[in-house]
Design a protein around this motif. Structure first.
Motif, PDB file in Angstrom:
ATOM      1  N   ASP A  83       0.862  -1.179   0.000  1.00  0.00           N
ATOM      2  CA  ASP A  83       0.000   0.000   0.000  1.00  0.00           C
ATOM      3  C   ASP A  83       0.900   1.230   0.000  1.00  0.00           C
ATOM      4  OD1 ASP A  83      -2.293   1.437  -0.063  1.00  0.00           O
ATOM      5  OD2 ASP A  83      -3.100   0.718   1.835  1.00  0.00           O
ATOM      6  N   ASP A  84       0.327   2.399  -0.308  1.00  0.00           N
ATOM      7  CA  ASP A  84       1.185   3.586  -0.423  1.00  0.00           C
ATOM      8  C   ASP A  84       1.054   4.506   0.786  1.00  0.00           C
ATOM      9  OD1 ASP A  84      -1.349   4.358  -0.955  1.00  0.00           O
ATOM     10  OD2 ASP A  84      -0.939   5.292  -2.884  1.00  0.00           O
ATOM     11  N   GLY A  85       0.752   3.934   1.934  1.00  0.00           N
ATOM     12  CA  GLY A  85       0.686   4.708   3.171  1.00  0.00           C
ATOM     13  C   GLY A  85      -0.025   3.888   4.219  1.00  0.00           C
ATOM     14  N   PRO A  86       0.000   4.341   5.490  1.00  0.00           N
ATOM     15  CA  PRO A  86      -0.686   3.587   6.545  1.00  0.00           C
ATOM     16  C   PRO A  86      -2.189   3.456   6.267  1.00  0.00           C
ATOM     17  CG  PRO A  86       0.486   5.506   7.451  1.00  0.00           C
ATOM     18  CD  PRO A  86       0.672   5.554   5.976  1.00  0.00           C
ATOM     19  N   HIS A  87      -2.766   4.498   5.727  1.00  0.00           N
ATOM     20  CA  HIS A  87      -4.143   4.408   5.224  1.00  0.00           C
ATOM     21  C   HIS A  87      -4.098   4.799   3.752  1.00  0.00           C
ATOM     22  CE1 HIS A  87      -4.983   5.215   9.647  1.00  0.00           C
ATOM     23  NE2 HIS A  87      -5.418   3.991   9.434  1.00  0.00           N
ATOM     24  N   GLY A  88      -3.388   3.993   2.983  1.00  0.00           N
ATOM     25  CA  GLY A  88      -3.164   4.300   1.572  1.00  0.00           C
ATOM     26  C   GLY A  88      -4.365   3.938   0.708  1.00  0.00           C
ATOM     27  N   ARG A  89      -4.137   3.963  -0.589  1.00  0.00           N
ATOM     28  CA  ARG A  89      -5.240   3.731  -1.528  1.00  0.00           C
ATOM     29  C   ARG A  89      -5.877   2.368  -1.338  1.00  0.00           C
ATOM     30  NH1 ARG A  89      -1.393   6.114  -5.218  1.00  0.00           N
ATOM     31  NH2 ARG A  89      -2.047   8.204  -5.791  1.00  0.00           N
ATOM     32  N   CYS A  90      -5.039   1.378  -1.068  1.00  0.00           N
ATOM     33  CA  CYS A  90      -5.559   0.025  -0.890  1.00  0.00           C
ATOM     34  C   CYS A  90      -6.445  -0.040   0.353  1.00  0.00           C
ATOM     35  CB  CYS A  90      -4.381  -0.927  -0.775  1.00  0.00           C
ATOM     36  SG  CYS A  90      -4.840  -2.505  -0.161  1.00  0.00           S
ATOM     37  N   PHE A  91      -5.957   0.542   1.449  1.00  0.00           N
ATOM     38  CA  PHE A  91      -6.735   0.559   2.682  1.00  0.00           C
ATOM     39  C   PHE A  91      -8.078   1.252   2.430  1.00  0.00           C
ATOM     40  CE2 PHE A  91      -8.378   2.085   6.632  1.00  0.00           C
ATOM     41  CZ  PHE A  91      -8.010   1.134   7.574  1.00  0.00           C
ATOM     42  N   LEU A  92      -8.030   2.417   1.785  1.00  0.00           N
ATOM     43  CA  LEU A  92      -9.254   3.196   1.587  1.00  0.00           C
ATOM     44  C   LEU A  92     -10.220   2.487   0.644  1.00  0.00           C
ATOM     45  CD1 LEU A  92      -7.748   6.792   1.373  1.00  0.00           C
ATOM     46  CD2 LEU A  92      -8.951   5.745   3.302  1.00  0.00           C
ATOM     47  N   ALA A  93      -9.677   1.803  -0.376  1.00  0.00           N
ATOM     48  CA  ALA A  93     -10.551   1.075  -1.310  1.00  0.00           C
ATOM     49  C   ALA A  93     -11.314  -0.009  -0.554  1.00  0.00           C
ATOM     50  CB  ALA A  93      -9.725   0.464  -2.443  1.00  0.00           C
TER      51      ALA A  93
ATOM     52  N   ALA B  17       7.364  -2.515 -10.779  1.00  0.00           N
ATOM     53  CA  ALA B  17       6.408  -3.629 -10.699  1.00  0.00           C
ATOM     54  C   ALA B  17       5.831  -3.696  -9.283  1.00  0.00           C
ATOM     55  CB  ALA B  17       7.099  -4.930 -11.083  1.00  0.00           C
ATOM     56  N   LYS B  18       4.986  -2.732  -8.974  1.00  0.00           N
ATOM     57  CA  LYS B  18       4.359  -2.663  -7.654  1.00  0.00           C
ATOM     58  C   LYS B  18       2.859  -2.851  -7.861  1.00  0.00           C
ATOM     59  CE  LYS B  18       3.658   1.265  -5.480  1.00  0.00           C
ATOM     60  NZ  LYS B  18       3.893   2.559  -4.810  1.00  0.00           N
ATOM     61  N   ALA B  19       2.311  -3.920  -7.329  1.00  0.00           N
ATOM     62  CA  ALA B  19       0.908  -4.238  -7.586  1.00  0.00           C
ATOM     63  C   ALA B  19       0.054  -3.813  -6.399  1.00  0.00           C
ATOM     64  CB  ALA B  19       0.759  -5.734  -7.841  1.00  0.00           C
ATOM     65  N   MET B  20      -1.145  -3.349  -6.699  1.00  0.00           N
ATOM     66  CA  MET B  20      -2.018  -2.855  -5.651  1.00  0.00           C
ATOM     67  C   MET B  20      -3.352  -3.581  -5.664  1.00  0.00           C
ATOM     68  SD  MET B  20      -1.080   1.109  -6.085  1.00  0.00           S
ATOM     69  CE  MET B  20      -1.976   1.627  -4.662  1.00  0.00           C
ATOM     70  N   PHE B  21      -4.020  -3.465  -4.540  1.00  0.00           N
ATOM     71  CA  PHE B  21      -5.299  -4.138  -4.355  1.00  0.00           C
ATOM     72  C   PHE B  21      -6.387  -3.513  -5.237  1.00  0.00           C
ATOM     73  CE2 PHE B  21      -9.368  -4.429  -2.232  1.00  0.00           C
ATOM     74  CZ  PHE B  21      -9.442  -5.784  -1.992  1.00  0.00           C
ATOM     75  N   ILE B  22      -7.280  -4.340  -5.772  1.00  0.00           N
ATOM     76  CA  ILE B  22      -8.486  -3.834  -6.434  1.00  0.00           C
ATOM     77  C   ILE B  22      -9.639  -4.749  -6.028  1.00  0.00           C
ATOM     78  CG2 ILE B  22      -7.908  -5.115  -8.578  1.00  0.00           C
ATOM     79  CD1 ILE B  22      -9.408  -2.788 -10.083  1.00  0.00           C
ATOM     80  N   THR B  23     -10.770  -4.152  -5.695  1.00  0.00           N
ATOM     81  CA  THR B  23     -11.905  -4.979  -5.283  1.00  0.00           C
ATOM     82  C   THR B  23     -12.485  -5.685  -6.507  1.00  0.00           C
ATOM     83  OG1 THR B  23     -13.565  -3.263  -5.629  1.00  0.00           O
ATOM     84  CG2 THR B  23     -12.504  -3.324  -3.454  1.00  0.00           C
ATOM     85  N   ASP B  24     -13.209  -6.774  -6.279  1.00  0.00           N
ATOM     86  CA  ASP B  24     -13.851  -7.485  -7.386  1.00  0.00           C
ATOM     87  C   ASP B  24     -14.818  -6.561  -8.125  1.00  0.00           C
ATOM     88  OD1 ASP B  24     -12.436  -9.740  -6.775  1.00  0.00           O
ATOM     89  OD2 ASP B  24     -14.083 -10.743  -5.729  1.00  0.00           O
TER      90      ASP B  24
END
Ligand code: ZN
Length: 232
Positions: free
Chosen positions: A93-103, A193-200
């Motif tokens: 993720d890109d922070g403690p409450h990063g984009r992945c966390f917020l998504a 090559a940094k992969a991030m979370f995406i919801t279904d």
């Protein structure tokens, strides 16, 4: 109400199924007397990449000092479970409450009617207000552990990123897509090559409706013939 261990463990089990497919192993939950921290997910700061992450060396803390509504307690526990999920699944993720966390947080809030928030958060409204039309080169990677992650690549780095994922033994398949959908602006441009979370749901609504492409490491083009997505 004040938090009790029974209540907190029941909430953990319930939302583990609803939000994380039951994938999170139970971990120790400790009640604290903190007046300043409602909850915390505590884990080792340093962790060798080769070592699998387990429940044995982390825990969740929940304050029993503050008298809060049941809904507020649930928000706190699920918030800490999102931190646990991100850590447990090695998600970058890109922070403690990063984009992945917020998504994840926004998806759970919307789907289950929770009201979790984080201080200084970028709300989904702010993200949705970025309407600039730009080309997006989107790499979807399928990982050996079952995850499907997204990388929105800088055009100039696309072939390097492809080569890095292709060389990674934990990546079992790579898909490429092209889209001008401003929704992807929220990811920024990734140069490695940094992969991030995406919801279904986000995958179905934004990626599956984009233009499928192929990349062979030297060329990138829209998929014309029926070609299966493959690693190379
Ligand atoms: Zn947090």
């Amino acid at each position: 109400m004040r938090a009790t261990l029974d209540f907190v463990n029941n909430i953990f089990d319930h939302y583990n199924i609803l939000c994380f497919g039951g994938r999170l192993p139970r971990l120790p939950i400790r009640l604290t007397d903190s007046l300043t921290h409602l909850g915390a997910f505590v884990h080792p700061k340093v962790w060798p990449a080769s070592r699998p992450r387990g429940a044995g060396e982390c825990h969740i803390r929940v304050s029993r000092c503050l008298d809060r509504s049941e809904d507020e307690l649930v928000d706190t526990i699920v918030h800490e479970m999102i931190h646990y999920y991100i850590w447990y699944t090695h998600t970058v993720d890109d922070g403690p409450h990063g984009r992945c966390f917020l998504a994840l947080m926004n998806e759970i809030n919307n789907r289950l009617g929770l009201t979790m928030s984080v201080r200084g958060q970028t709300t989904s409204e702010t993200l949705d207000s970025d309407k600039r039309i730009k080309p997006h080169y989107i790499c979807i990677t399928h990982w050996r552990d079952g995850r499907r992650l997204i990388t929105v690549c800088a055009r100039t780095r696309l072939f390097e990123i492809h080569a890095d994922f292709a060389a990674c033994p934990r990546v079992i398949a790579i898909e490429w897509w092209w889209s001008a959908d401003p929704w992807f602006n929220r990811y920024g441009l990734t140069r490695t090559a940094k992969a991030m979370f995406i919801t279904d749901a986000d995958y179905e609504n934004h990626v599956a409706t984009a233009t499928p492409c192929t990349c062979d490491g030297r060329t990138f083009q829209p998929l014309t013939a029926r070609q299966p997505s493959s690693k190379f």
